[in-house]
Design a protein around this motif. Sequence first.
Motif, PDB file in Angstrom:
ATOM      1  N   GLY A  96      20.147  -4.460  26.470  1.00  0.00           N
ATOM      2  CA  GLY A  96      20.400  -4.680  25.118  1.00  0.00           C
ATOM      3  C   GLY A  96      19.242  -4.031  24.180  1.00  0.00           C
ATOM      4  N   SER A  97      18.005  -3.454  24.797  1.00  0.00           N
ATOM      5  CA  SER A  97      17.184  -2.780  24.189  1.00  0.00           C
ATOM      6  C   SER A  97      17.557  -1.655  23.400  1.00  0.00           C
ATOM      7  CB  SER A  97      15.897  -2.205  24.891  1.00  0.00           C
ATOM      8  OG  SER A  97      15.090  -3.252  25.351  1.00  0.00           O
ATOM      9  N   SER A  98      17.273  -1.489  22.202  1.00  0.00           N
ATOM     10  CA  SER A  98      17.862  -0.394  21.131  1.00  0.00           C
ATOM     11  C   SER A  98      17.313   0.854  21.154  1.00  0.00           C
ATOM     12  CB  SER A  98      18.238  -0.903  19.843  1.00  0.00           C
ATOM     13  OG  SER A  98      16.757  -1.227  19.342  1.00  0.00           O
ATOM     14  N   LYS A  99      15.738   1.024  21.569  1.00  0.00           N
ATOM     15  CA  LYS A  99      14.985   2.403  21.612  1.00  0.00           C
ATOM     16  C   LYS A  99      14.382   2.451  22.830  1.00  0.00           C
ATOM     17  CE  LYS A  99      14.474   2.131  16.239  1.00  0.00           C
ATOM     18  NZ  LYS A  99      13.597   1.791  15.340  1.00  0.00           N
ATOM     19  N   VAL A 100      15.086   3.205  23.621  1.00  0.00           N
ATOM     20  CA  VAL A 100      14.441   3.414  24.817  1.00  0.00           C
ATOM     21  C   VAL A 100      14.199   5.006  25.093  1.00  0.00           C
ATOM     22  CG1 VAL A 100      14.454   3.075  27.377  1.00  0.00           C
ATOM     23  CG2 VAL A 100      15.611   1.454  25.800  1.00  0.00           C
TER      24      VAL A 100
END
Length: 226
Positions: A96-100
């Motif tokens: 669910g991390s939004s900025k990778v």
Amino acid sequence: MQHIVVLTGAGISAESGLKTFRDSDGLWEGHDIMEVASPIGWERNREKVLDFYNQRRRQLLQVAPNKAHAALVKLETKYKVSIVTQNIDDLHERAGSSKVVHLHGELLKVRSTFDPDLIMDWKNDLKLGDFCEHHHQLRPHVVWFGEAVPMFAKAVEIVEDADILIIVGSSMQVYPAAALLNYLKKEIPVYFIDPIPNISSAENLTIITEKATKGLVELVNSLISL
């Protein structure tokens, strides 16, 4: 809102069951790196390279994000969080991390050998004869040894903006990823999480001698409680 930048490497994925380069039973064992992860190897034996990444892709689809991945998602409740990863898996995104940002490409994507900007999602085995719309062979969307790292400039921008840096699952000994540390603002807090840290102590550096699933969870809880 403070900006936390997290540099992640194979160690965080290893706890989900993915084999890593550093482990004694690592996925490279038995393989000449240049045969399966270089432009020369690709030209010599495309079928061997495709089989190698097909095995990696199948394995990735059988594992799940772990507590360390989940902790980074939790961190977004209080901070702006950017992840720069050396990993080619999608476990950060699945958690669910939004900025990778993926420095070394993405295993679940392929690209055209004719047009490198023609990239598409891919979860099945990639075979000889799988062509792009221009009738050229598709290849794994990963950065091989000897190739440029197109996302490095973007990673530099992110690191330059960091108010806090966390390093987890990476020895930060491999370039060009290791060079990102040269772009940090002076005196910002740096946290290094590794069960066997290979790093010298320094001012503003906190070393956490734990695996990712323990050390990162504890650090995130501490940062959120500030």
